[in-house]
Design a protein around this motif. Structure first.
Motif, PDB file in Angstrom:
ATOM      1  N   ASP A  97       0.824  -1.215   0.000  1.00 51.32           N
ATOM      2  CA  ASP A  97       0.000   0.000   0.000  1.00 51.32           C
ATOM      3  C   ASP A  97       0.859   1.266   0.000  1.00 51.32           C
ATOM      4  O   ASP A  97       0.528   2.255  -0.658  1.00 51.32           O
ATOM      5  CB  ASP A  97      -0.916   0.027   1.229  1.00 51.32           C
ATOM      6  CG  ASP A  97      -2.008  -1.031   1.171  1.00 51.32           C
ATOM      7  OD1 ASP A  97      -2.224  -1.600   0.086  1.00 51.32           O
ATOM      8  OD2 ASP A  97      -2.636  -1.281   2.217  1.00 51.32           O
TER       9      ASP A  97
ATOM     10  N   LYS B 268      -7.208  -0.807  -5.113  1.00 51.74           N
ATOM     11  CA  LYS B 268      -7.237  -0.681  -3.661  1.00 51.74           C
ATOM     12  C   LYS B 268      -8.266  -1.620  -3.031  1.00 51.74           C
ATOM     13  O   LYS B 268      -7.996  -2.272  -2.017  1.00 51.74           O
ATOM     14  CB  LYS B 268      -7.539   0.765  -3.266  1.00 51.74           C
ATOM     15  CG  LYS B 268      -7.460   1.052  -1.768  1.00 51.74           C
ATOM     16  CD  LYS B 268      -7.639   2.543  -1.501  1.00 51.74           C
ATOM     17  CE  LYS B 268      -7.377   2.860  -0.024  1.00 51.74           C
ATOM     18  NZ  LYS B 268      -8.373   2.244   0.873  1.00 51.74           N
TER      19      LYS B 268
ATOM     20  N   GLU C 119      -7.480  -4.653  -0.322  1.00 50.12           N
ATOM     21  CA  GLU C 119      -8.095  -4.705   1.005  1.00 50.12           C
ATOM     22  C   GLU C 119      -8.860  -6.009   1.212  1.00 50.12           C
ATOM     23  O   GLU C 119      -8.824  -6.597   2.300  1.00 50.12           O
ATOM     24  CB  GLU C 119      -9.019  -3.508   1.193  1.00 50.12           C
ATOM     25  CG  GLU C 119      -8.276  -2.173   1.278  1.00 50.12           C
ATOM     26  CD  GLU C 119      -9.211  -0.994   1.398  1.00 50.12           C
ATOM     27  OE1 GLU C 119     -10.426  -1.161   1.126  1.00 50.12           O
ATOM     28  OE2 GLU C 119      -8.734   0.105   1.769  1.00 50.12           O
TER      29      GLU C 119
ATOM     30  N   SER D  35      -7.986  -8.927   4.011  1.00 49.91           N
ATOM     31  CA  SER D  35      -8.998  -9.406   4.953  1.00 49.91           C
ATOM     32  C   SER D  35      -9.110 -10.925   4.918  1.00 49.91           C
ATOM     33  O   SER D  35      -9.208 -11.588   5.965  1.00 49.91           O
ATOM     34  CB  SER D  35     -10.352  -8.761   4.624  1.00 49.91           C
ATOM     35  OG  SER D  35     -11.364  -9.247   5.463  1.00 49.91           O
TER      36      SER D  35
END
Length: 387
Positions: free
Chosen positions: A81, A91, A95, A99
């Motif tokens: 990032d 992005k 993410e 997760s």
């Protein structure tokens, strides 16, 4: 600064990572991260080098806890990032993958380092972008031995990166690499001199593992002519700039022995427009470029420049499409590094070759997958006037 793919302007990692086991060639910087084992590596140095990998005492079979696995996963994605050329690029996907990995690490109490590294690379591959990969000590050593020109003791002597031969009236210029110093302007000029009597020039870049901007510039200038835009490249900082720094030409061999000048240009100017020299002389002979699906990174770029300018016929099959430049960054485990895409590269017509590749003008199916009949078929077509 280390020497991988001129990674600040770098194009070469794609094919090299391919034979290490990552499919889509130069690292320049490295982030400073805490390490579990710092026994033999000076943590004040901020570069990834061969020593970073060879000094590691960590083993693939080491057992790590769920909590340490989560820390390492977060380290990888925080580094990505922070260093990716555009913070907004994919992005949401990044993410989501983070997760998922954290949930898996929470559910499994113990991991081996190899298991976790493999799982992280599976997720990174899902991003479908070049120059992104987690390197363990073994892969890192293999890769950096190539870039630092330190082969294993029993390694065979590499073949020349530039060679020439005549086939009737066709002069064949074979360019296997754009890596400095595997290729130099002097070597290229010497090979071209052997083709002085040729009526047609065929430039064979199949399997070329990429390399440096200066190499691409001097290899292409007599094909496209004087003061032509070759490409633009820009880093995260460069995205904020409206006007590029214009660089014409290339660096002389004596000033660029290990690509130092190329790398320095990238450090000083985050947004660069590469052009051919004002005094460049275009070769009037018909030119063809032979490409394949193992032509990646700077090889993608070379083919894209020629195609955009329409200055040579492109033969073969579509190139790899791996044209984001990348850097290597240290991670918290000694001997582990992340290759992250840090440079966006755009063709003369404003096209993004990344993930798309360069299609041929005339397709030669025999060129797919390293086909052994590719060159012969291309020669036959040129001799018959079929291209």
């Amino acid at each position: 600064m280390s020497k991988i793919e001129y990674l600040k302007r770098g194009f070469l990692l794609a094919t090299l990572l391919g034979f290490l086991g990552c499919q889509p060639t130069n690292t320049d910087r490295v982030s400073q991260q805490p390490s579990e084992n710092t026994s033999s590596v000076n943590q004040t140095e901020d570069e990834v080098s061969l020593d970073w990998f060879t000094s590691s005492a960590l083993e693939d079979t080491d057992i790590i806890s769920s909590s340490e696995a989560k820390l390492f996963i977060e380290n990888v994605y925080q580094t990505l990032d922070r260093e990716i050329f555009d913070p907004a690029f994919k992005k949401a996907e990044r993410e989501q993958h983070l997760s998922e990995l954290l949930a898996e690490a929470e559910a499994k109490p113990n991991w081996t380092r190899a298991e976790l590294a493999a799982r992280i690379n599976e997720q990174l591959n899902r991003l479908a972008v070049s120059h992104v990969r987690l390197l363990d000590p073994t892969e890192g050593e293999r890769l950096f031995r190539i870039f630092e020109q330190k082969p294993l003791p029993d390694a065979a002597t590499p073949e020349p990166s530039v060679s020439a031969e005549m086939r009737g009236k066709i002069g064949i210029l074979r360019v296997k690499s754009f890596i400095v110093p595997l290729i130099t302007k002097a070597q290229l000029d010497q090979a071209k001199a052997q083709l002085a009597q040729a009526k047609v020039i065929l430039i064979d870049v199949r399997g070329n593992e990429g390399g440096y901007g200066s190499s691409v510039s001097y290899a292409v200038e007599d094909i496209v002519g004087a003061d032509k835009v070759l490409w633009w490249d820009r880093t995260r900082e460069g995205l904020q700039m409206e006007e590029p720094y214009v660089f014409r030409g290339y660096f002389d061999d004596a000033d660029n022995v290990e690509a130092e000048a190329d790398i320095a240009l990238g450090e000083e100017h985050p947004y660069v427009e590469w052009r051919t020299r004002l005094e460049a002389q275009q070769d009037p002979r018909p030119h063809f470029v032979l490409i394949d699906d193992r032509c990646g990174s700077a090889c993608d770029l070379f083919a894209g420049v020629v195609k955009d300018h329409g200055s040579a016929g492109i033969l073969g099959v579509r190139t790899m499409g791996a044209l984001l430049g990348g850097d290597a960054f240290r991670l918290r485990w000694e001997g582990f590094a992340l290759i992250a895409p840090t440079v966006q590269v755009i063709s003369p017509k404003g096209l993004t070759i990344e993930g798309v590749g360069v299609p041929p003008d005339v397709e030669i199916p025999e060129c797919a997958n390293g086909g052994s009949q590719c060159l012969e078929r291309a020669i036959q077509m040129i001799q018959a006037g079929a291209v």
